[in-house]
Design a protein around this motif. Sequence first.
Motif, PDB file in Angstrom:
ATOM      1  N   ASP A 152       3.160   4.569  13.319  1.00 13.04           N
ATOM      2  CA  ASP A 152       1.922   4.015  13.866  1.00 13.04           C
ATOM      3  C   ASP A 152       2.104   3.649  15.338  1.00 13.04           C
ATOM      4  OD1 ASP A 152      -0.850   3.235  13.026  1.00 13.04           O
ATOM      5  OD2 ASP A 152      -0.188   1.343  13.917  1.00 13.04           O
TER       6      ASP A 152
ATOM      7  N   LEU B 271      -5.262   8.096   9.459  1.00 12.01           N
ATOM      8  CA  LEU B 271      -6.337   7.753   8.528  1.00 12.01           C
ATOM      9  C   LEU B 271      -6.848   6.329   8.699  1.00 12.01           C
ATOM     10  CD1 LEU B 271      -5.034   9.421   5.248  1.00 12.01           C
ATOM     11  CD2 LEU B 271      -6.965  10.158   6.652  1.00 12.01           C
ATOM     12  N   THR B 272      -5.943   5.399   8.992  1.00 13.25           N
ATOM     13  CA  THR B 272      -6.369   4.002   9.072  1.00 13.25           C
ATOM     14  C   THR B 272      -6.995   3.656  10.406  1.00 13.25           C
ATOM     15  OG1 THR B 272      -4.186   3.272   9.813  1.00 13.25           O
ATOM     16  CG2 THR B 272      -4.633   3.212   7.440  1.00 13.25           C
ATOM     17  N   ASN B 273      -6.483   4.240  11.485  1.00 14.71           N
ATOM     18  CA  ASN B 273      -7.015   3.991  12.821  1.00 14.71           C
ATOM     19  C   ASN B 273      -7.244   2.501  13.061  1.00 14.71           C
ATOM     20  OD1 ASN B 273      -7.761   4.796  15.377  1.00 14.71           O
ATOM     21  ND2 ASN B 273      -9.911   4.976  14.819  1.00 14.71           N
ATOM     22  N   GLN B 274      -6.314   1.696  12.629  1.00 11.44           N
ATOM     23  CA  GLN B 274      -6.451   0.245  12.762  1.00 11.44           C
ATOM     24  C   GLN B 274      -5.962  -0.234  14.122  1.00 11.44           C
ATOM     25  OE1 GLN B 274      -4.017  -1.051   9.528  1.00 11.44           O
ATOM     26  NE2 GLN B 274      -2.240  -1.346  10.807  1.00 11.44           N
TER      27      GLN B 274
ATOM     28  N   CYS C 251      -0.925   8.436   7.592  1.00 11.50           N
ATOM     29  CA  CYS C 251      -1.509   7.120   7.302  1.00 11.50           C
ATOM     30  C   CYS C 251      -2.015   6.452   8.578  1.00 11.50           C
ATOM     31  CB  CYS C 251      -0.490   6.227   6.608  1.00 11.50           C
ATOM     32  SG  CYS C 251      -0.150   6.712   4.907  1.00 11.50           S
ATOM     33  N   SER C 252      -1.279   6.604   9.657  1.00 12.71           N
ATOM     34  CA  SER C 252      -1.706   6.043  10.933  1.00 12.71           C
ATOM     35  C   SER C 252      -3.027   6.672  11.372  1.00 12.71           C
ATOM     36  CB  SER C 252      -0.638   6.277  12.000  1.00 12.71           C
ATOM     37  OG  SER C 252      -1.074   5.824  13.258  1.00 12.71           O
TER      38      SER C 252
ATOM     39  N   HIS D 148       0.201  -3.383   8.808  1.00  9.25           N
ATOM     40  CA  HIS D 148       0.649  -3.680   7.450  1.00  9.25           C
ATOM     41  C   HIS D 148       1.614  -2.586   7.011  1.00  9.25           C
ATOM     42  CE1 HIS D 148       0.597  -4.803   3.267  1.00  9.25           C
ATOM     43  NE2 HIS D 148       0.139  -3.612   2.948  1.00  9.25           N
TER      44      HIS D 148
END
Length: 114
Positions: free
Chosen positions: A104, A83-86, A80-81, A91
Amino acid sequence: MTKEEVFKIFHIEDLRDLPDAVQALLEGDLDTRNRVYRELIRLNNNDMSFDWFQEIYESELSERKQKKQDFTPNSLGILCSDLTNQTGSIHEPTAGNGSMIIADWWQRCFKKIP
């Protein structure tokens, strides 16, 4: 790290008392906090890439059969980390013990992902 080691470090007899024990540690004496941190790091072979308490919580507290409750595997948190690369705030969609946040953080700090 075993459940017994956690109980000894935090001076508890029931895993449900761990959150309060951690909170007391965070609000308490800095030298004591650092000693506990060093011991936790040592017990986990200096590996900070995963949630140290997940296995203990999952084996002791999850209600898989009754409520279909599971804990997020570390590999899913990493995926998820990636994929999101935020950037900025994080969140935690599962409202659990923070394993996705830890994954993350690990990805951002130690894998040097932008």
